[in-house]
Write a protein that holds these residues in place. Sequence first.
Motif, PDB file in Angstrom:
ATOM      1  N   ASP A  43      38.463  10.260  46.322  1.00 59.17           N
ATOM      2  CA  ASP A  43      39.618  10.948  47.250  1.00 59.17           C
ATOM      3  C   ASP A  43      39.668  10.737  48.439  1.00 59.17           C
ATOM      4  OD1 ASP A  43      40.592  12.706  45.252  1.00 59.17           O
ATOM      5  OD2 ASP A  43      39.294  14.602  45.904  1.00 59.17           O
ATOM      6  N   LYS A  44      39.157  10.510  49.171  1.00 56.57           N
ATOM      7  CA  LYS A  44      39.521   9.468  50.611  1.00 56.57           C
ATOM      8  C   LYS A  44      39.373   8.346  50.261  1.00 56.57           C
ATOM      9  CE  LYS A  44      35.544  12.499  53.082  1.00 56.57           C
ATOM     10  NZ  LYS A  44      35.132  11.789  53.782  1.00 56.57           N
ATOM     11  N   ALA A  45      39.310   7.420  49.297  1.00 54.18           N
ATOM     12  CA  ALA A  45      39.151   5.914  49.121  1.00 54.18           C
ATOM     13  C   ALA A  45      40.684   6.264  48.913  1.00 54.18           C
ATOM     14  CB  ALA A  45      38.642   5.518  48.641  1.00 54.18           C
ATOM     15  N   ILE A  46      41.450   6.842  47.309  1.00 52.73           N
ATOM     16  CA  ILE A  46      42.338   6.305  47.246  1.00 52.73           C
ATOM     17  C   ILE A  46      43.030   6.635  48.270  1.00 52.73           C
ATOM     18  CG2 ILE A  46      42.995   8.569  45.935  1.00 52.73           C
ATOM     19  CD1 ILE A  46      43.891   5.025  44.394  1.00 52.73           C
ATOM     20  N   ASN A  47      43.424   7.881  48.605  1.00 53.38           N
ATOM     21  CA  ASN A  47      44.686   8.447  49.705  1.00 53.38           C
ATOM     22  C   ASN A  47      43.766   7.040  50.574  1.00 53.38           C
ATOM     23  OD1 ASN A  47      45.187  10.498  49.026  1.00 53.38           O
ATOM     24  ND2 ASN A  47      43.311  12.317  50.129  1.00 53.38           N
ATOM     25  N   SER A  48      43.085   6.574  51.246  1.00 52.77           N
ATOM     26  CA  SER A  48      43.663   5.226  52.585  1.00 52.77           C
ATOM     27  C   SER A  48      43.921   4.022  51.953  1.00 52.77           C
ATOM     28  CB  SER A  48      41.518   5.124  53.290  1.00 52.77           C
ATOM     29  OG  SER A  48      41.964   4.128  53.726  1.00 52.77           O
ATOM     30  N   ALA A  49      43.788   4.112  50.849  1.00 52.57           N
ATOM     31  CA  ALA A  49      44.805   2.751  49.779  1.00 52.57           C
ATOM     32  C   ALA A  49      45.778   2.558  50.120  1.00 52.57           C
ATOM     33  CB  ALA A  49      43.594   2.731  48.903  1.00 52.57           C
ATOM     34  N   LEU A  50      46.931   4.178  49.136  1.00 48.52           N
ATOM     35  CA  LEU A  50      48.072   3.937  48.951  1.00 48.52           C
ATOM     36  C   LEU A  50      48.417   4.491  49.982  1.00 48.52           C
ATOM     37  CD1 LEU A  50      47.720   6.927  46.489  1.00 48.52           C
ATOM     38  CD2 LEU A  50      48.152   4.877  46.087  1.00 48.52           C
TER      39      LEU A  50
END
Length: 111
Positions: A43-50
């Motif tokens: 969740d943290k990684a996808i939010n940051s990447a998006l």
Amino acid sequence: MERSLQLSRFLLNRKIEIVLPLMNKKSQQITPQLALQVLLQFDKAINSALAQRVRNRVNFRGSLNTYRFCDNVWTFVLNDVEFREVTELIKVDKVKIVACDGKNTGSSTTE
């Protein structure tokens, strides 16, 4: 839109590559605690990447079927939804959107 899908797949594959060595070799399963850690990290990684890499904008329009607000979480159910990007149009019969405050990420507890 295709680029964000590719990014999501890439991030998910990276998480799987990291987790596989941590699996129980006999049962081929991960512990529930490790599964939760993976989900939270994803969740943290996808939010940051998006937030950092995706600049496309998609508009959507549909008929609101139901909505609710409970425990600081909005839930919307829409019917006959059209998603529009610059050159693409995608029609979907039903969409459920669940939204919560993204600023409170992390596991902070108050007593």
